[in-house]
Scaffold this active site. Structure first.
Site, PDB file in Angstrom:
ATOM      1  N   CYS A 396       0.842  -1.208   0.000  1.00 12.72           N
ATOM      2  CA  CYS A 396       0.000   0.000   0.000  1.00 12.72           C
ATOM      3  C   CYS A 396       0.873   1.254   0.000  1.00 12.72           C
ATOM      4  O   CYS A 396       1.696   1.454   0.893  1.00 12.72           O
ATOM      5  CB  CYS A 396      -0.917  -0.013   1.223  1.00 12.72           C
ATOM      6  SG  CYS A 396      -1.799   1.540   1.492  1.00 12.72           S
ATOM      7  N   CYS A 399       0.668   3.332   3.197  1.00 13.73           N
ATOM      8  CA  CYS A 399       1.465   2.761   4.288  1.00 13.73           C
ATOM      9  C   CYS A 399       2.945   3.078   4.076  1.00 13.73           C
ATOM     10  O   CYS A 399       3.658   3.454   5.008  1.00 13.73           O
ATOM     11  CB  CYS A 399       1.256   1.250   4.357  1.00 13.73           C
ATOM     12  SG  CYS A 399      -0.446   0.744   4.694  1.00 13.73           S
TER      13      CYS A 399
END
Length: 476
Positions: A396, A399
Protein backbone atom coordinates in the site's frame (compact mmCIF):
# COMPACT_ATOMS: atom_id res chain seq x y z
CA UNK A 1 -36.95 10.30 -24.08
CA UNK A 2 -34.34 10.99 -26.75
CA UNK A 3 -31.37 13.34 -26.70
CA UNK A 4 -31.76 16.68 -28.43
CA UNK A 5 -29.42 17.68 -31.21
CA UNK A 6 -27.19 20.70 -31.49
CA UNK A 7 -28.84 22.10 -34.57
CA UNK A 8 -32.51 22.94 -34.72
CA UNK A 9 -32.46 22.37 -38.47
CA UNK A 10 -31.54 18.70 -38.11
CA UNK A 11 -34.13 16.09 -39.06
CA UNK A 12 -36.52 14.86 -36.39
CA UNK A 13 -35.23 11.33 -36.79
CA UNK A 14 -32.07 9.94 -38.34
CA UNK A 15 -31.75 6.69 -40.32
CA UNK A 16 -29.95 4.10 -38.27
CA UNK A 17 -27.99 2.62 -41.16
CA UNK A 18 -26.29 5.76 -42.48
CA UNK A 19 -25.80 9.44 -41.85
CA UNK A 20 -24.37 12.06 -44.21
CA UNK A 21 -23.81 15.78 -43.91
CA UNK A 22 -25.08 18.55 -46.15
CA UNK A 23 -23.13 19.42 -49.26
CA UNK A 24 -23.72 23.13 -48.74
CA UNK A 25 -20.28 24.77 -49.20
CA UNK A 26 -21.05 27.20 -46.38
CA UNK A 27 -20.91 24.33 -43.90
CA UNK A 28 -17.24 23.59 -44.58
CA UNK A 29 -14.82 24.07 -41.70
CA UNK A 30 -11.69 26.09 -42.38
CA UNK A 31 -8.33 25.00 -41.02
CA UNK A 32 -7.27 26.78 -37.83
CA UNK A 33 -4.81 26.36 -35.00
CA UNK A 34 -5.23 26.91 -31.27
CA UNK A 35 -2.99 25.40 -28.61
CA UNK A 36 -2.01 22.02 -29.97
CA UNK A 37 -5.36 21.35 -31.63
CA UNK A 38 -5.99 21.40 -35.37
CA UNK A 39 -9.44 21.98 -36.81
CA UNK A 40 -10.33 19.59 -39.58
CA UNK A 41 -10.53 20.41 -43.29
CA UNK A 42 -13.39 18.34 -44.59
CA UNK A 43 -14.84 18.24 -48.13
CA UNK A 44 -18.43 19.35 -48.47
CA UNK A 45 -19.54 16.24 -50.40
CA UNK A 46 -21.64 13.72 -48.55
CA UNK A 47 -19.86 10.57 -47.38
CA UNK A 48 -21.85 7.37 -47.19
CA UNK A 49 -21.11 4.95 -44.45
CA UNK A 50 -19.80 1.78 -46.05
CA UNK A 51 -19.49 -0.32 -42.95
CA UNK A 52 -21.61 -1.35 -40.01
CA UNK A 53 -21.14 -3.17 -36.75
CA UNK A 54 -23.04 -6.45 -36.59
CA UNK A 55 -26.30 -4.82 -37.56
CA UNK A 56 -29.35 -6.17 -39.35
CA UNK A 57 -31.35 -4.44 -42.05
CA UNK A 58 -34.35 -4.73 -39.75
CA UNK A 59 -34.00 -1.34 -38.02
CA UNK A 60 -35.93 1.31 -36.12
CA UNK A 61 -35.98 4.93 -37.28
CA UNK A 62 -36.10 6.30 -33.71
CA UNK A 63 -33.70 4.87 -31.14
CA UNK A 64 -34.14 5.68 -27.44
CA UNK A 65 -30.84 6.40 -25.74
CA UNK A 66 -32.09 5.07 -22.46
CA UNK A 67 -34.78 2.86 -21.09
CA UNK A 68 -36.43 2.96 -17.69
CA UNK A 69 -36.02 -0.34 -15.78
CA UNK A 70 -39.05 -2.23 -14.58
CA UNK A 71 -38.80 -3.78 -11.16
CA UNK A 72 -37.73 -7.03 -12.84
CA UNK A 73 -34.99 -5.02 -14.59
CA UNK A 74 -36.50 -5.54 -18.04
CA UNK A 75 -35.70 -2.81 -20.55
CA UNK A 76 -38.59 -0.72 -21.90
CA UNK A 77 -38.24 2.13 -24.39
CA UNK A 78 -39.09 5.63 -23.20
CA UNK A 79 -40.24 6.88 -26.56
CA UNK A 80 -42.44 5.45 -29.30
CA UNK A 81 -40.69 3.83 -32.25
CA UNK A 82 -41.72 3.55 -35.88
CA UNK A 83 -40.67 0.31 -37.54
CA UNK A 84 -39.57 0.21 -41.17
CA UNK A 85 -40.96 -2.53 -43.42
CA UNK A 86 -39.13 -5.80 -43.08
CA UNK A 87 -36.62 -6.56 -45.82
CA UNK A 88 -34.44 -9.51 -46.60
CA UNK A 89 -31.26 -9.82 -44.56
CA UNK A 90 -28.15 -8.46 -46.29
CA UNK A 91 -24.57 -9.38 -45.70
CA UNK A 92 -22.75 -6.54 -43.96
CA UNK A 93 -19.08 -5.79 -43.61
CA UNK A 94 -17.82 -5.72 -40.02
CA UNK A 95 -15.59 -2.76 -39.18
CA UNK A 96 -12.10 -3.51 -37.86
CA UNK A 97 -11.99 -0.94 -35.06
CA UNK A 98 -8.54 -1.99 -33.93
CA UNK A 99 -7.24 -1.05 -37.38
CA UNK A 100 -9.30 2.15 -37.36
CA UNK A 101 -7.73 3.08 -34.02
CA UNK A 102 -4.28 2.75 -35.59
CA UNK A 103 -5.32 4.89 -38.55
CA UNK A 104 -6.69 7.62 -36.25
CA UNK A 105 -3.87 7.48 -33.69
CA UNK A 106 -2.26 10.69 -34.98
CA UNK A 107 -5.53 12.44 -35.80
CA UNK A 108 -6.78 15.54 -33.99
CA UNK A 109 -9.62 15.24 -31.46
CA UNK A 110 -11.87 17.15 -33.83
CA UNK A 111 -11.18 14.71 -36.65
CA UNK A 112 -11.88 11.73 -34.38
CA UNK A 113 -15.10 13.30 -33.12
CA UNK A 114 -16.22 14.00 -36.68
CA UNK A 115 -15.53 10.42 -37.71
CA UNK A 116 -17.52 9.09 -34.73
CA UNK A 117 -20.56 11.28 -35.43
CA UNK A 118 -20.39 10.53 -39.15
CA UNK A 119 -20.34 6.77 -38.64
CA UNK A 120 -23.04 6.45 -35.99
CA UNK A 121 -25.26 9.52 -36.43
CA UNK A 122 -28.28 9.19 -34.16
CA UNK A 123 -26.97 6.03 -32.44
CA UNK A 124 -24.09 7.67 -30.58
CA UNK A 125 -24.00 10.01 -27.56
CA UNK A 126 -21.43 11.97 -25.54
CA UNK A 127 -21.00 11.02 -21.87
CA UNK A 128 -20.63 14.28 -19.94
CA UNK A 129 -19.53 14.26 -16.29
CA UNK A 130 -19.57 17.97 -15.55
CA UNK A 131 -15.78 18.39 -15.58
CA UNK A 132 -13.32 19.38 -18.32
CA UNK A 133 -14.90 16.85 -20.68
CA UNK A 134 -17.12 19.74 -21.73
CA UNK A 135 -14.42 19.92 -24.42
CA UNK A 136 -16.16 16.97 -26.09
CA UNK A 137 -19.32 19.02 -26.52
CA UNK A 138 -17.28 21.87 -28.00
CA UNK A 139 -15.68 19.50 -30.52
CA UNK A 140 -19.08 18.07 -31.43
CA UNK A 141 -20.41 21.57 -32.04
CA UNK A 142 -17.40 22.42 -34.22
CA UNK A 143 -18.07 19.46 -36.54
CA UNK A 144 -21.41 20.98 -37.51
CA UNK A 145 -23.13 17.63 -37.07
CA UNK A 146 -26.09 16.83 -34.79
CA UNK A 147 -25.07 15.21 -31.51
CA UNK A 148 -26.50 13.86 -28.28
CA UNK A 149 -25.29 14.33 -24.68
CA UNK A 150 -26.12 12.34 -21.57
CA UNK A 151 -24.98 12.48 -17.95
CA UNK A 152 -25.31 10.33 -14.83
CA UNK A 153 -26.99 12.16 -11.96
CA UNK A 154 -26.00 10.12 -8.91
CA UNK A 155 -27.96 12.35 -6.53
CA UNK A 156 -24.73 13.25 -4.71
CA UNK A 157 -23.06 15.75 -7.03
CA UNK A 158 -21.82 19.16 -5.88
CA UNK A 159 -24.29 22.06 -6.21
CA UNK A 160 -21.75 23.74 -8.51
CA UNK A 161 -21.93 20.76 -10.88
CA UNK A 162 -25.73 20.92 -11.13
CA UNK A 163 -25.57 24.64 -11.95
CA UNK A 164 -22.85 23.92 -14.50
CA UNK A 165 -25.13 21.43 -16.29
CA UNK A 166 -27.70 24.19 -16.69
CA UNK A 167 -25.05 26.60 -18.01
CA UNK A 168 -23.87 24.07 -20.60
CA UNK A 169 -27.40 23.43 -21.83
CA UNK A 170 -28.01 27.15 -22.37
CA UNK A 171 -24.58 27.78 -23.92
CA UNK A 172 -24.94 25.07 -26.57
CA UNK A 173 -28.71 25.11 -26.96
CA UNK A 174 -29.04 21.43 -26.07
CA UNK A 175 -30.89 19.26 -23.56
CA UNK A 176 -28.72 16.88 -21.57
CA UNK A 177 -30.33 13.48 -21.02
CA UNK A 178 -29.97 12.60 -17.34
CA UNK A 179 -29.80 9.03 -16.11
CA UNK A 180 -30.78 8.36 -12.49
CA UNK A 181 -30.14 5.41 -10.18
CA UNK A 182 -32.98 3.09 -9.27
CA UNK A 183 -34.62 4.49 -6.12
CA UNK A 184 -35.32 1.04 -4.66
CA UNK A 185 -31.66 0.04 -4.98
CA UNK A 186 -30.48 3.30 -3.41
CA UNK A 187 -32.92 2.91 -0.52
CA UNK A 188 -31.77 -0.65 0.13
CA UNK A 189 -28.12 0.39 0.16
CA UNK A 190 -28.61 3.38 2.46
CA UNK A 191 -30.93 1.57 4.87
CA UNK A 192 -28.60 -1.40 5.24
CA UNK A 193 -25.21 0.36 5.27
CA UNK A 194 -25.79 4.08 5.79
CA UNK A 195 -24.96 7.10 3.66
CA UNK A 196 -21.17 6.85 3.91
CA UNK A 197 -20.39 3.11 3.89
CA UNK A 198 -17.86 3.63 1.08
CA UNK A 199 -15.39 5.16 3.54
CA UNK A 200 -15.29 1.82 5.35
CA UNK A 201 -15.60 -0.87 2.69
CA UNK A 202 -14.72 0.87 -0.58
CA UNK A 203 -16.60 2.88 -3.18
CA UNK A 204 -17.44 0.09 -5.61
CA UNK A 205 -20.86 -0.88 -4.23
CA UNK A 206 -22.15 2.68 -4.14
CA UNK A 207 -20.79 3.44 -7.62
CA UNK A 208 -22.35 0.26 -8.95
CA UNK A 209 -25.82 1.36 -7.77
CA UNK A 210 -25.55 5.07 -8.54
CA UNK A 211 -23.43 5.06 -11.72
CA UNK A 212 -22.70 1.74 -13.38
CA UNK A 213 -26.24 0.37 -13.60
CA UNK A 214 -27.75 3.66 -14.86
CA UNK A 215 -24.96 3.81 -17.45
CA UNK A 216 -25.69 0.25 -18.53
CA UNK A 217 -29.33 1.19 -19.16
CA UNK A 218 -28.30 4.26 -21.18
CA UNK A 219 -25.87 2.34 -23.37
CA UNK A 220 -28.44 -0.34 -24.20
CA UNK A 221 -30.12 2.29 -26.39
CA UNK A 222 -26.94 3.15 -28.32
CA UNK A 223 -24.47 1.59 -30.70
CA UNK A 224 -21.57 3.83 -29.64
CA UNK A 225 -20.63 6.34 -26.96
CA UNK A 226 -18.01 9.07 -26.59
CA UNK A 227 -15.94 9.58 -23.43
CA UNK A 228 -13.39 12.11 -22.19
CA UNK A 229 -10.77 9.56 -21.15
CA UNK A 230 -7.14 10.66 -21.52
CA UNK A 231 -4.00 8.59 -21.13
CA UNK A 232 -2.49 11.10 -18.70
CA UNK A 233 -5.53 11.09 -16.39
CA UNK A 234 -4.65 7.88 -14.58
CA UNK A 235 -1.33 6.26 -15.56
CA UNK A 236 -2.26 3.12 -13.63
CA UNK A 237 -5.50 2.44 -15.55
CA UNK A 238 -5.75 4.66 -18.65
CA UNK A 239 -2.25 4.73 -20.12
CA UNK A 240 -3.24 2.42 -22.99
CA UNK A 241 -6.64 3.92 -23.88
CA UNK A 242 -7.12 3.83 -27.71
CA UNK A 243 -9.01 6.52 -29.60
CA UNK A 244 -11.67 3.97 -30.61
CA UNK A 245 -12.37 0.44 -29.43
CA UNK A 246 -14.99 -2.24 -29.09
CA UNK A 247 -16.30 -1.68 -25.57
CA UNK A 248 -14.96 -4.56 -23.43
CA UNK A 249 -17.56 -4.22 -20.67
CA UNK A 250 -20.93 -2.84 -21.81
CA UNK A 251 -23.44 -3.92 -24.45
CA UNK A 252 -25.18 -1.78 -27.03
CA UNK A 253 -28.56 -1.83 -28.74
CA UNK A 254 -28.07 -5.14 -30.54
CA UNK A 255 -26.84 -6.89 -27.39
CA UNK A 256 -23.93 -9.23 -26.91
CA UNK A 257 -20.16 -8.83 -27.04
CA UNK A 258 -18.98 -6.32 -29.62
CA UNK A 259 -22.34 -4.56 -29.88
CA UNK A 260 -21.05 -1.24 -28.49
CA UNK A 261 -18.22 0.98 -29.75
CA UNK A 262 -16.37 3.35 -27.44
CA UNK A 263 -14.74 6.52 -28.77
CA UNK A 264 -12.09 8.44 -26.80
CA UNK A 265 -11.27 11.50 -28.97
CA UNK A 266 -8.92 13.14 -26.41
CA UNK A 267 -7.09 9.93 -25.43
CA UNK A 268 -3.77 11.26 -26.74
CA UNK A 269 -4.22 14.85 -25.59
CA UNK A 270 -2.41 16.34 -22.63
CA UNK A 271 -4.68 17.80 -19.96
CA UNK A 272 -3.06 21.22 -20.31
CA UNK A 273 -3.94 21.28 -24.01
CA UNK A 274 -7.56 20.53 -23.19
CA UNK A 275 -7.57 23.63 -21.01
CA UNK A 276 -5.99 25.67 -23.81
CA UNK A 277 -8.97 24.75 -25.97
CA UNK A 278 -11.47 25.65 -23.25
CA UNK A 279 -9.89 29.08 -22.72
CA UNK A 280 -9.38 29.82 -26.41
CA UNK A 281 -12.95 28.95 -27.36
CA UNK A 282 -14.43 30.61 -24.23
CA UNK A 283 -16.08 27.38 -23.16
CA UNK A 284 -17.94 27.44 -19.80
CA UNK A 285 -16.24 25.40 -17.06
CA UNK A 286 -17.28 24.03 -13.69
CA UNK A 287 -16.49 26.67 -10.99
CA UNK A 288 -15.09 23.86 -8.80
CA UNK A 289 -11.98 23.92 -11.01
CA UNK A 290 -11.16 27.35 -9.56
CA UNK A 291 -11.26 25.82 -6.06
CA UNK A 292 -8.55 23.24 -6.75
CA UNK A 293 -10.73 20.42 -8.08
CA UNK A 294 -9.42 18.79 -11.24
CA UNK A 295 -11.15 15.43 -11.57
CA UNK A 296 -14.74 15.93 -10.39
CA UNK A 297 -17.15 13.24 -9.24
CA UNK A 298 -19.61 12.90 -6.35
CA UNK A 299 -19.25 15.40 -3.51
CA UNK A 300 -18.36 12.91 -0.70
CA UNK A 301 -15.72 11.20 -2.84
CA UNK A 302 -14.01 14.21 -4.46
CA UNK A 303 -11.69 16.81 -2.97
CA UNK A 304 -9.24 19.42 -4.27
CA UNK A 305 -5.69 18.34 -5.03
CA UNK A 306 -2.57 20.07 -3.79
CA UNK A 307 0.06 21.56 -6.11
CA UNK A 308 2.14 18.74 -7.57
CA UNK A 309 -0.46 16.05 -6.87
CA UNK A 310 -1.93 14.03 -9.73
CA UNK A 311 -5.51 14.93 -10.61
CA UNK A 312 -6.89 11.48 -9.67
CA UNK A 313 -5.52 11.80 -6.13
CA UNK A 314 -8.59 13.87 -5.36
CA UNK A 315 -10.86 10.89 -6.08
CA UNK A 316 -11.44 8.17 -3.45
CA UNK A 317 -8.30 9.38 -1.67
CA UNK A 318 -8.65 6.81 1.12
CA UNK A 319 -8.19 3.86 -1.27
CA UNK A 320 -5.45 2.19 -3.29
CA UNK A 321 -4.34 4.68 -5.94
CA UNK A 322 -3.61 2.00 -8.55
CA UNK A 323 -7.25 1.17 -9.24
CA UNK A 324 -9.13 4.48 -9.10
CA UNK A 325 -12.01 3.62 -11.39
CA UNK A 326 -15.69 3.62 -10.46
CA UNK A 327 -16.62 0.86 -12.89
CA UNK A 328 -17.60 3.02 -15.88
CA UNK A 329 -14.24 2.25 -17.49
CA UNK A 330 -13.52 -1.07 -15.78
CA UNK A 331 -12.26 -2.45 -19.10
CA UNK A 332 -9.08 -0.39 -18.62
CA UNK A 333 -8.02 -2.37 -15.56
CA UNK A 334 -5.50 -5.18 -15.48
CA UNK A 335 -6.52 -8.49 -13.93
CA UNK A 336 -4.92 -7.80 -10.54
CA UNK A 337 -6.59 -4.39 -10.39
CA UNK A 338 -9.96 -5.96 -11.23
CA UNK A 339 -9.44 -8.32 -8.31
CA UNK A 340 -8.90 -5.32 -6.05
CA UNK A 341 -12.07 -3.68 -7.27
CA UNK A 342 -14.02 -6.88 -6.72
CA UNK A 343 -12.77 -6.79 -3.15
CA UNK A 344 -13.01 -3.34 -1.58
CA UNK A 345 -10.56 -1.28 -3.60
CA UNK A 346 -7.90 -1.58 -0.95
CA UNK A 347 -5.90 -4.52 -2.20
CA UNK A 348 -7.98 -7.61 -1.63
CA UNK A 349 -5.93 -9.45 -4.24
CA UNK A 350 -2.80 -9.57 -2.10
CA UNK A 351 -2.15 -12.20 0.53
CA UNK A 352 0.38 -12.52 3.33
CA UNK A 353 3.71 -13.62 1.99
CA UNK A 354 2.38 -14.29 -1.50
CA UNK A 355 3.85 -11.25 -3.21
CA UNK A 356 7.36 -10.00 -3.72
CA UNK A 357 6.90 -6.63 -1.98
CA UNK A 358 9.40 -6.11 0.84
CA UNK A 359 8.00 -5.69 4.33
CA UNK A 360 7.95 -2.23 5.95
CA UNK A 361 7.96 -0.69 9.46
CA UNK A 362 11.11 -2.55 10.56
CA UNK A 363 12.73 -1.21 13.75
CA UNK A 364 14.18 -2.51 17.04
CA UNK A 365 11.70 -0.22 18.83
CA UNK A 366 8.70 -1.67 17.05
CA UNK A 367 6.96 -5.00 17.79
CA UNK A 368 5.86 -7.21 14.88
CA UNK A 369 2.54 -8.71 16.01
CA UNK A 370 1.19 -11.91 14.52
CA UNK A 371 -2.41 -13.10 14.68
CA UNK A 372 -1.95 -14.60 18.16
CA UNK A 373 -0.30 -11.43 19.44
CA UNK A 374 -3.02 -9.08 18.24
CA UNK A 375 -5.72 -11.41 19.61
CA UNK A 376 -4.05 -11.42 23.02
CA UNK A 377 -3.86 -7.65 22.92
CA UNK A 378 -7.58 -7.52 22.21
CA UNK A 379 -8.39 -9.75 25.20
CA UNK A 380 -6.43 -7.77 27.79
CA UNK A 381 -8.49 -5.35 29.84
CA UNK A 382 -5.72 -4.24 32.20
CA UNK A 383 -2.57 -3.84 30.20
CA UNK A 384 0.75 -2.98 31.81
CA UNK A 385 1.45 -0.59 28.96
CA UNK A 386 -0.58 1.21 26.34
CA UNK A 387 -0.05 0.25 22.70
CA UNK A 388 -0.30 1.99 19.33
CA UNK A 389 -0.54 -0.43 16.41
CA UNK A 390 -0.69 0.12 12.66
CA UNK A 391 -2.73 -2.27 10.51
CA UNK A 392 -0.94 -2.25 7.19
CA UNK A 393 -0.16 -3.89 3.85
CA UNK A 394 3.43 -3.47 2.59
CA UNK A 395 2.28 -2.91 -1.00
CA UNK A 396 0.00 0.00 0.00
CA UNK A 397 1.51 3.32 -1.09
CA UNK A 398 -0.15 5.16 1.81
CA UNK A 399 1.46 2.76 4.29
CA UNK A 400 4.78 3.24 2.53
CA UNK A 401 4.28 7.00 2.69
CA UNK A 402 3.97 7.00 6.50
CA UNK A 403 6.80 4.54 7.16
CA UNK A 404 9.43 7.08 8.19
CA UNK A 405 7.09 9.02 10.48
CA UNK A 406 5.89 5.83 12.17
CA UNK A 407 9.45 4.61 12.73
CA UNK A 408 10.31 8.02 14.16
CA UNK A 409 7.30 7.70 16.48
CA UNK A 410 8.56 4.30 17.66
CA UNK A 411 11.97 5.81 18.48
CA UNK A 412 10.33 8.75 20.24
CA UNK A 413 8.10 6.56 22.42
CA UNK A 414 10.80 4.04 23.36
CA UNK A 415 10.82 3.67 27.15
CA UNK A 416 7.83 6.02 27.58
CA UNK A 417 5.34 3.37 28.66
CA UNK A 418 3.69 3.17 25.24
CA UNK A 419 4.62 0.27 22.97
CA UNK A 420 4.55 0.62 19.21
CA UNK A 421 3.51 -2.32 17.05
CA UNK A 422 2.46 -3.37 13.57
CA UNK A 423 0.07 -6.03 12.28
CA UNK A 424 -0.05 -7.04 8.62
CA UNK A 425 -3.78 -7.09 7.92
CA UNK A 426 -4.07 -7.91 4.22
CA UNK A 427 -4.62 -11.29 2.58
CA UNK A 428 -5.91 -14.02 4.90
CA UNK A 429 -6.02 -11.64 7.87
CA UNK A 430 -8.17 -9.03 6.20
CA UNK A 431 -11.61 -10.35 7.19
CA UNK A 432 -10.47 -10.78 10.78
CA UNK A 433 -9.09 -7.23 10.82
CA UNK A 434 -12.32 -5.82 9.38
CA UNK A 435 -14.51 -7.62 11.90
CA UNK A 436 -12.37 -7.31 15.02
CA UNK A 437 -9.98 -4.40 14.45
CA UNK A 438 -12.11 -1.75 12.70
CA UNK A 439 -10.09 -2.02 9.48
CA UNK A 440 -11.59 0.18 6.80
CA UNK A 441 -8.65 0.96 4.56
CA UNK A 442 -4.87 0.82 4.79
CA UNK A 443 -3.30 2.07 6.95
CA UNK A 444 -5.54 1.90 10.03
CA UNK A 445 -3.95 3.03 13.32
CA UNK A 446 -5.27 1.82 16.68
CA UNK A 447 -4.47 2.91 20.24
CA UNK A 448 -4.94 0.34 23.03
CA UNK A 449 -5.28 2.20 26.38
CA UNK A 450 -4.01 0.57 29.58
CA UNK A 451 -7.44 0.19 31.17
CA UNK A 452 -9.79 -0.41 28.25
CA UNK A 453 -10.51 -3.57 26.29
CA UNK A 454 -11.57 -1.71 23.17
CA UNK A 455 -8.98 -0.05 20.93
CA UNK A 456 -9.49 3.54 19.75
CA UNK A 457 -9.15 4.23 16.03
CA UNK A 458 -7.01 7.15 14.88
CA UNK A 459 -9.44 9.33 12.90
CA UNK A 460 -7.12 11.68 10.99
CA UNK A 461 -5.33 11.39 7.66
CA UNK A 462 -2.42 13.41 9.08
CA UNK A 463 0.24 10.78 9.80
CA UNK A 464 3.27 12.89 10.65
CA UNK A 465 5.14 12.36 13.93
CA UNK A 466 3.63 15.39 15.69
CA UNK A 467 0.04 14.42 14.84
CA UNK A 468 0.54 10.83 15.95
CA UNK A 469 2.26 11.98 19.15
CA UNK A 470 -0.63 14.32 19.94
CA UNK A 471 -3.08 11.45 19.45
CA UNK A 472 -1.11 9.20 21.84
CA UNK A 473 -0.65 11.90 24.50
CA UNK A 474 -4.36 12.71 24.47
CA UNK A 475 -5.27 9.12 25.32
CA UNK A 476 -2.42 7.74 27.44
Amino acid sequence: MAFSVASSSSPASLPATSYSRSSNPSSELKSAQFGSFRLLDRPATATAISTAVNVSSRRLTVKPVNAEPKRNHAIGALSATIAEPEVAEKAVEVEDFEQLAKELEKSSPLEIMDKALEKFGNDIAIAFSGAEDVALIEYAKLTGRPFRVFSLDTGRLNPETYRFFDTVEKHYGIKIEYMFPDSVEVQALVRSKGLFSFYEDGHQECCRVRKVRPLRRALKGLRAWITGQRKDQSPGTRSEVPVVQVDPVFEGLDGGAGSLIKWNPVANVDGQDVWKLLRTMDVPVNPLHLQGYVSIGCEPCTRPVLPGQHEREGRWWWEDAKAKECGLHKGNLKQDDVAKLNGNGNGAAHSNGSDAVADIFNSDNLVDLGRAGIENLLKLENRKEAWIVVLYAPWCQFCQGMEQSYLALADKLAGSGVKVGKFRADGDQKEFAKQELQLGSFPTILFFPKHSSRPIKYPSEERDVDSLTTFVNALR
